[in-house]
Design a protein around this motif. Structure first.
Motif, PDB file in Angstrom:
ATOM      1  N   ILE A  74       0.835  -1.201   0.000  1.00 27.97           N
ATOM      2  CA  ILE A  74       0.000   0.000   0.000  1.00 27.97           C
ATOM      3  C   ILE A  74       0.869   1.250   0.000  1.00 27.97           C
ATOM      4  O   ILE A  74       0.573   2.233  -0.690  1.00 27.97           O
ATOM      5  CB  ILE A  74      -0.948  -0.010   1.215  1.00 27.97           C
ATOM      6  CG1 ILE A  74      -1.947  -1.164   1.097  1.00 27.97           C
ATOM      7  CG2 ILE A  74      -1.685   1.321   1.325  1.00 27.97           C
ATOM      8  CD1 ILE A  74      -2.841  -1.320   2.309  1.00 27.97           C
ATOM      9  N   LYS A  77       2.154   1.941  -3.410  1.00 27.91           N
ATOM     10  CA  LYS A  77       1.086   2.485  -4.254  1.00 27.91           C
ATOM     11  C   LYS A  77       0.864   3.965  -3.961  1.00 27.91           C
ATOM     12  O   LYS A  77       0.625   4.758  -4.878  1.00 27.91           O
ATOM     13  CB  LYS A  77      -0.212   1.706  -4.031  1.00 27.91           C
ATOM     14  CG  LYS A  77      -0.200   0.301  -4.616  1.00 27.91           C
ATOM     15  CD  LYS A  77      -1.533  -0.391  -4.389  1.00 27.91           C
ATOM     16  CE  LYS A  77      -1.534  -1.783  -5.001  1.00 27.91           C
ATOM     17  NZ  LYS A  77      -2.835  -2.486  -4.793  1.00 27.91           N
ATOM     18  N   THR A 206      -6.109   0.958  -5.395  1.00 28.14           N
ATOM     19  CA  THR A 206      -5.613   1.135  -4.034  1.00 28.14           C
ATOM     20  C   THR A 206      -6.749   1.168  -3.022  1.00 28.14           C
ATOM     21  O   THR A 206      -6.627   0.646  -1.904  1.00 28.14           O
ATOM     22  CB  THR A 206      -4.787   2.428  -3.934  1.00 28.14           C
ATOM     23  OG1 THR A 206      -3.752   2.416  -4.921  1.00 28.14           O
ATOM     24  CG2 THR A 206      -4.164   2.570  -2.560  1.00 28.14           C
TER      25      THR A 206
END
Length: 371
Positions: A74, A77, A206
């Motif tokens: 994450i 991203k 995401t």
């Protein structure tokens, strides 16, 4: 129908019209500050810093219990999102607008849904059945939008005189920027649209693993501020570019951060939940009209016939694409729609507003509003 019902029905219209004026003001203020010598690298830093300061308290308070756990995937991203939007998109947008004009950039940015549609096809996130009318509308709308962009780029034509501009001196396109700079600025704006398109696609991915819109927006703003600061220190070194006074440069940084992130975040999210993304997108050409009028009055910009025709063609293609996408959503079941349809972004001008639109799932079409 009593007053409360009437107010409830007209409220979304008033909110979207208000936002379009807000986005138009962003175009005008940004161009004015850039023409006064403000570094676009520094403007990006200040803009995202203000946005982070506005969004941060809301993210901390409203998502303090349901915020997902941060993982390395994450985090990477978020870094990619910050690179695509605050760093690449905003810098190329500001530089492209500086080389062209506010009215031109606001008109050209209506190609954003078409670019996203093409990228979605390439990434196999969008399916097209040429035998169905709504798919044909999406294809035709994309082609018409591209044709409109080509008309704006390749054909200039005579200058269009407005009633309120007769007898005034103007900053002509040739006088302010030669044709070479204008062409370079156009491709910078198109590259900015391309980066913003990829940002929307990566953002939708995401949000599946990090479904906290406010926190994600805040983290992107913070990371974007750090990355943009590094770029500004390298490409525009020295202390002088960072020094701004009580003028349009300060107004541009604060206005774009507050109006095009904080306030727009709330209003746009409310309208999307109540009326859907298609309703929001349908107002985007209004921003182009407002910018054209305000730009001719405040910045004394001129509009050529070729660019006016191209802008009209782009809007026609935009509505064809929106119609096809909305019908595409209506023909899908709720279960399959969630997995197959890709939401196309808004053409309004602030990129960080898009972070608020988790509720605009990948179900239906949608700036695109940040300047």
């Amino acid at each position: 129908m009593d007053f409360s019902d009437a107010w409830r029905s007209v409220r979304p219209y008033l909110a979207m019209i208000f936002l379009q004026f807000g986005y138009a003001g962003m175009y005008i203020v940004s161009v004015a500050s850039l023409k006064r010598g403000m570094s676009h690298y520094v403007l990006v830093v200040y803009r995202n810093a203000v946005a982070a300061a506005i969004i941060g308290p809301f993210a901390f308070w409203f998502e303090r219990k349901g915020r997902p756990k941060m993982t390395l995937q994450i985090f990477l991203k978020i870094v990619a999102l910050a690179l695509l939007e605050p760093v690449l998109d905003q810098n190329f947008y500001y530089l492209g607008t500086k080389y062209t004009s506010a009215s031109f950039s606001s008109a050209l940015y209506n190609v954003l849904p078409a670019i996203t549609f093409i990228n979605a096809l390439i990434l196999r996130m969008e399916k097209v059945d040429v035998k169905k009318r709504h798919s044909q509308a999406k294809i035709i709308g994309t082609l018409v939008t591209v044709v409109g962009a080509l008309v704006m780029i390749l054909y200039k034509g005579p200058i269009v005189e407005f009633i309120w501009t007769r007898g005034r001196s103007h900053h002509t396109e040739v006088a302010s920027q030669d044709e070479t700079h204008w062409l370079i600025g156009t491709f910078m704006l198109l590259f900015s649209c391309f980066c913003w398109s990829l940002f929307f696609i990566l953002q939708s991915n995401t949000l599946k693993s990090y479904p906290a819109e406010l926190s994600l927006s805040f983290l992107i703003c913070v990371m974007g501020t750090l990355l943009a600061s590094s770029v500004a220190l390298i490409l525009d070194p020295g202390v002088k570019p960072w020094m701004i006074g009580f003028d349009t440069r300060l107004v541009a940084a604060i206005y774009s951060g507050i109006m095009c992130t904080g306030l727009a975040y709330y209003l746009q999210a409310v309208v999307v939940k109540e009326r859907g993304p298609v309703f929001v997108t349908a107002f985007s050409p209004l921003c182009m009209i407002i910018v054209t009028v305000m730009g001719s009055i405040i910045l004394a910009e001129e509009m050529s016939l070729g660019r006016l025709i191209g802008a009209v063609v782009i809007v026609i293609g935009l509505y064809s694409l929106i119609w096809g996408k909305s019908n595409d959503h209506m023909n899908q079941s709720p279960k399959t729609g969630e997995k197959q349809a890709l939401e196309l972004p808004k053409t309004t001008n602030d990129d960080m507003i898009s972070n608020s639109i988790d509720c605009i799932s990948i179900q239906s079409i949608s700036s695109a509003k940040k300047p």
